[in-house]
Enzyme design. Sequence first.
Site, PDB file in Angstrom:
ATOM      1  N   GLY A 151     -18.650  -2.566   1.062  1.00 33.73           N
ATOM      2  CA  GLY A 151     -18.787  -2.576  -0.396  1.00 33.73           C
ATOM      3  C   GLY A 151     -18.034  -1.462  -1.077  1.00 33.73           C
ATOM      4  N   TYR A 164       0.846  -1.182   0.000  1.00 27.13           N
ATOM      5  CA  TYR A 164       0.000   0.000   0.000  1.00 27.13           C
ATOM      6  C   TYR A 164       0.890   1.243   0.000  1.00 27.13           C
ATOM      7  CZ  TYR A 164      -3.686  -3.275   1.445  1.00 27.13           C
ATOM      8  OH  TYR A 164      -4.571  -4.337   1.528  1.00 27.13           O
TER       9      TYR A 164
END
Length: 330
Positions: free
Chosen positions: A221, A58
């Site tokens: 989501g 990341y």
Amino acid sequence: MERRSVGSTALRVGAVGLGCMPMSWAYGTSRQDGPASLRAVHTALDHGSSLLDTADMYGPFTNELLLGRVLKERRGEAFVSTKCGLLAGEQHIVANGRPGYVKRACDASLRRLQTDTIDLYQLHRVDPEVPIEETWGAMAELVAAGKVRTLGLCAVGARGNRRSGAGLHDETLAQLRRAQQVFPVGAVQAELSVWAAEALDELLPWCAGHGVGFLAAMPLGNGFLTGTLTPGQGFEPDDLRARHPRFTAEMMAANQPIVAGLRRVAARHEATAAQVALAWVLAQGPTVLPVPGATSARWTAENAGAAQLTLTDTDFAEIADLPPARGSWD
């Protein structure tokens, strides 16, 4: 604050974790704000969200460096989870599971995180050119050396399997069985949410049957289930949602009934749609830990509050009746 176990070592963490990826990678450069991210991490710890989930890719590396600034002050309050095994290039991502690399990657993560021990060290992806037994054996040596407390595996969950009829997590289950023969798997991380519940079919039962913790990735989501996104709003080119089949303007509009349903449930509890989505994930088992991503203190505080929300049978029935999520592949 409710506590949950991660793995057979019974390492205990707050009921809602913090996924730190959006602070440094994958959600658009304009969302990356160092001071705001630091406040978000501190707020998560203040509210009992002790699991901080990151990875060396990341950034790459910058996310671990950011967390290191917090851990230097508050290591005793945090459960540190990071990952190895993926190398991020400009246009592609490559898996590397060679034992020597894994050991060097762990040492580098320890330095960036400013800690002597990683609580949960996860294999981000299995290298197709290296038997998982070799990679997992090297990771087990890190446990023996005291650099790592427990090991985890991120599920592959290739969406391409949707068309073939194959189980979404068949490959991951095969990898888990092989790894388990070498050294105990402490945790599995895979997508689980109201609109992506495939892990409930086989993967979560496998974890429950083997005493393995389950880290629910993307429980909101990718932000859609919060109800804060507008169909057609557009995403930056480096935002992963710009290429996601559920985030075209057409599909975001088609999936609005899911958000509307979560809001109806939330209204009965004076909660938010995001908190309902997280409470649903928490209800899937005592060792299930949602790890929502966040970039601001406001969202980390709200997410932590989901642990106090108890859904009713009526709520679960209403959520179960929501229409299935649609994507441009459908």
